[in-house]
Design an enzyme around this catalytic site. Structure first.
Site, mmCIF file in Angstrom:
data_model
loop_
_atom_site.group_PDB
_atom_site.id
_atom_site.type_symbol
_atom_site.label_atom_id
_atom_site.label_comp_id
_atom_site.label_asym_id
_atom_site.label_seq_id
_atom_site.Cartn_x
_atom_site.Cartn_y
_atom_site.Cartn_z
ATOM 1 N N LYS A 163 0.819 -1.223 0.000
ATOM 2 C CA LYS A 163 0.000 0.000 0.000
ATOM 3 C C LYS A 163 0.852 1.272 0.000
ATOM 4 C CE LYS A 163 -4.396 -1.719 1.253
ATOM 5 N NZ LYS A 163 -5.669 -1.615 1.906
ATOM 6 N N LYS A 209 -5.239 -9.362 -6.488
ATOM 7 C CA LYS A 209 -6.443 -9.487 -5.666
ATOM 8 C C LYS A 209 -7.506 -8.461 -6.094
ATOM 9 C CE LYS A 209 -6.678 -7.395 -1.509
ATOM 10 N NZ LYS A 209 -7.523 -7.060 -0.386
ATOM 11 N N LYS A 227 -11.230 -2.961 -3.373
ATOM 12 C CA LYS A 227 -12.095 -1.775 -3.457
ATOM 13 C C LYS A 227 -11.359 -0.594 -4.053
ATOM 14 C CE LYS A 227 -13.774 -2.383 1.202
ATOM 15 N NZ LYS A 227 -12.494 -2.274 1.907
HETATM 16 N N1 AQP Z 1 -10.233 -10.171 -3.144
HETATM 17 C C1 AQP Z 1 -10.599 -10.658 -1.967
HETATM 18 N N2 AQP Z 1 -10.935 -11.956 -1.836
HETATM 19 C C2 AQP Z 1 -11.312 -12.451 -0.627
HETATM 20 N N3 AQP Z 1 -11.390 -11.705 0.498
HETATM 21 C C3 AQP Z 1 -11.076 -10.407 0.388
HETATM 22 N N4 AQP Z 1 -11.048 -9.405 1.287
HETATM 23 C C4 AQP Z 1 -10.655 -8.262 0.682
HETATM 24 N N5 AQP Z 1 -10.425 -8.487 -0.610
HETATM 25 C C5 AQP Z 1 -10.665 -9.810 -0.826
HETATM 26 C C6 AQP Z 1 -11.393 -9.557 2.682
HETATM 27 O O1 AQP Z 1 -12.354 -8.549 2.994
HETATM 28 C C7 AQP Z 1 -12.152 -8.156 4.350
HETATM 29 C C8 AQP Z 1 -12.122 -6.671 4.480
HETATM 30 O O2 AQP Z 1 -11.054 -6.081 3.870
HETATM 31 P P1 AQP Z 1 -10.677 -4.565 4.195
HETATM 32 O O3 AQP Z 1 -11.641 -3.627 3.630
HETATM 33 O O4 AQP Z 1 -10.444 -4.371 5.629
HETATM 34 O O5 AQP Z 1 -9.295 -4.400 3.493
HETATM 35 P P2 AQP Z 1 -8.656 -5.100 2.294
HETATM 36 O O6 AQP Z 1 -8.339 -6.519 2.608
HETATM 37 O O7 AQP Z 1 -7.483 -4.250 1.920
HETATM 38 O O8 AQP Z 1 -9.820 -5.048 1.197
HETATM 39 P P3 AQP Z 1 -9.864 -4.248 -0.124
HETATM 40 O O9 AQP Z 1 -11.149 -4.495 -0.790
HETATM 41 O O10 AQP Z 1 -8.627 -4.534 -0.923
HETATM 42 O O11 AQP Z 1 -9.877 -2.753 0.402
HETATM 43 P P4 AQP Z 1 -8.905 -1.544 0.090
HETATM 44 O O12 AQP Z 1 -8.817 -1.493 -1.387
HETATM 45 O O13 AQP Z 1 -9.586 -0.350 0.688
HETATM 46 O O14 AQP Z 1 -7.607 -1.846 0.741
HETATM 47 C C9 AQP Z 1 -10.882 -8.848 4.850
HETATM 48 O O15 AQP Z 1 -11.264 -9.985 5.594
HETATM 49 C C10 AQP Z 1 -10.213 -9.256 3.590
HETATM 50 O O16 AQP Z 1 -9.407 -10.404 3.759
#
Ligand code: AQP
Length: 350
Positions: A130, A213, A216
Site C-alpha cells: 500500500k 487481488k 475496493k
Molecule cells: N479479493 C478478496 N478476496 C477475498 N477476500 C477479500 N477481502 C478483501 N479483498 C478480498 C477480505 O475482505 C475483508 C475486508 O477487507 P478490508 O476492507 O479491511 O481491506 P482489504 O483486505 O485491503 O480489502 P480491499 O477491498 O482490498 O480494500 P482496500 O482497497 O480499501 O484496501 C478482509 O477480511 C479481507 O481479507
C-alpha cells in the site's frame, strides 16, 4: 457484562478458558466488492448463524490510514453497514458498530504499539504494497495499521477472526503480540486468536488481472464487482472479464496456470455454494462464450437483491446510525473491562 478472563489455559487447547467469540471488520473505503462479500461478509453471516457470539465492525480508523474525503467516508460507513444488514447480519444477534465509537480500540492499540517490535512491523507485506515506492510519504497510521487490527481483536478477547487470505499475516502478528504481552507480564490474559480462512473464495482475483487481488481501491472499476452494481453492470463486467482463448479444461488441474479461468470458476463455485470440482464437472471443455453468460446470470441472481436492499436501507441513514450507536454501546461493555485490566497488568493507574 462479561467477566474479564485471566485463567490459565492448557497448552493443547489454547483458548479453552475464553468464551468463544468472533470479531471481524471491513474498511469503509469506496464500495463493498465481491471479494469482501465472498471472502468475509458471507462467513460473518455463517458464524452469526452458528450461534457463537459475533461482533462485526466498520473499521473507520483503519480507513483514514490513507486519505479519505470526509464526505465519502461518512457515506461509505453507512453503505457498509447497509451491506452488512442486506447480507443477513442481524443487529439483534450480532453486535454491529463502527470502530471509532469504541475508543477502547485506540487505547489498547497504544499499549500494543509498545509490545510490537519494529522488526515485526517491517515485515508486513500489506504496508509495503500500500505504501508503494514512496514509504517516506506513507502515514505512520498505515505502518501501525496491523497493531490497531490486533487491538480490534484482543480488546474483545476474540477467539476467532473470519477473514480473506490477504489478512493471514496480520493475524499471525496479532498472535505474536498476544503471546509477547502474556509472556512479558507473566499472565495468561489475551487469547491466541485463530484465523478462519475458509471456502473457495478466500482470495477473489481482479477481473482484469488474475494474478492481482480484487480490491475496493483498484483504480479500474472493471476489475471488480461492487455490491452496489446493478444487473447490467454485473453482466457487463463478467462479459468483459479477462480470460484466455482456450475453453475450460477437462479437470481442475488444468486450471493451475490459468489464473483468470480459475478465478471465474472459483467465483461461480462460491456464488453457487458448491465446490470448484462440481463446477468443472458441469463446464469442462465449454468455451467462455458459454460459461460467462451462465456466471453472469448466477451473479445477478445472487447479488442484485443485495444491491437493491442496500439502496433501500440507505434511504434511512438515521436508522443505520441508530443501529451502529447501539452496537457501539454493547461493544463497549465488553471492551471497557478488558482495557481496564490491561492497564492494571501494565501498572497504569486507572
Ligand atoms: N479479493 C478478496 N478476496 C477475498 N477476500 C477479500 N477481502 C478483501 N479483498 C478480498 C477480505 O475482505 C475483508 C475486508 O477487507 P478490508 O476492507 O479491511 O481491506 P482489504 O483486505 O485491503 O480489502 P480491499 O477491498 O482490498 O480494500 P482496500 O482497497 O480499501 O484496501 C478482509 O477480511 C479481507 O481479507
Amino acid at each position: 457484562m462479561d467477566a474479564v478472563q485471566t485463567q490459565s489455559r492448557p497448552v493443547d487447547t489454547p483458548n479453552a478458558a475464553f468464551t468463544p467469540r468472533v470479531l471481524s471488520g471491513i474498511q469503509p473505503t469506496n464500495h463493498l466488492q465481491l471479494g469482501n462479500y465472498l471472502g468475509a461478509v458471507k462467513r460473518f453471516v455463517e458464524m452469526q448463524d452458528s450461534g457463537i457470539q459475533t461482533l462485526y465492525c466498520i473499521v473507520d480508523m483503519h480507513a483514514i490510514t490513507v486519505w479519505q474525503n470526509p464526505e465519502d467516508l461518512t457515506r461509505a460507513t453507512r453503505e457498509l453497514a447497509a451491506g452488512y444488514l442486506a447480507a443477513g447480519l442481524d443487529p439483534k444477534r450480532s453486535i454491529l458498530f463502527n470502530q471509532a465509537r469504541v475508543p477502547e480500540h485506540a487505547q489498547l492499540a497504544w499499549v500494543l504499539n509498545c509490545v510490537a517490535r519494529m522488526g515485526w512491523m517491517r515485515r508486513m507485506t500489506q504496508f509495503k504494497e500500500k505504501a508503494g515506492k514512496n514509504q517516506e510519504e506513507a502515514s505512520v497510521g498505515l505502518f501501525t495499521y496491523p497493531v490497531l487490527m490486533a487491538a480490534d481483536i484482543l480488546v474483545y478477547h476474540a477467539t476467532k477472526v473470519p477473514v480473506g487470505e490477504d489478512q493471514k499475516q496480520h493475524l499471525e502478528l496479532t498472535r505474536d503480540i498476544a503471546i509477547k504481552f502474556n509472556n512479558d507480564y507473566g499472565v495468561d490474559f489475551f487469547p491466541v486468536t485463530e484465523p478462519v480462512i475458509e471456502g473457495v473464495a478466500t482470495r477473489v482475483m481482479s477481473l482484469r488481472d488474475g494474478t492481482k487481488k480484487m480490491s475496493k481501491s483498484d483504480p479500474s472499476d472493471m476489475s471488480r464487482i461492487n455490491l452496489t452494481d446493478g444487473a447490467d453492470e454485473i453482466a457487463k463486467k463478467i462479459r468483459k472479464a479477462k480470460t484466455d482463448p482456450e475453453p475450460l479444461p477437462e479437470t481442475l488441474d488444468g486450471l493451475v496456470d490459468r489464473p483468470e479461468a480459475r478465478n471465474l470458476v472459483n467465483i461461480y463455485a462460491a456464488l453457487a455454494e458448491t465446490g470448484a470440482a462440481e463446477v468443472m464437472a458441469e463446464f469442462a471443455g465449454k468455451p467462455f462464450a458459454e460459461f460467462k453468460p451462465q456466471l453472469a446470470d448466477l451473479a445477478v441472481a445472487k447479488l442484485a437483491p443485495l444491491s437493491s436492499e442496500m439502496a433501500r436501507l440507505m434511504q434511512d441513514p438515521a436508522e443505520i446510525d441508530r443501529i451502529l450507536t447501539e452496537g457501539s454501546e454493547r461493544a463497549r461493555t465488553i471492551a471497557q473491562p478488558i482495557v481496564k485490566r490491561t492497564y492494571e497488568i501494565v501498572g497504569i493507574l486507572t
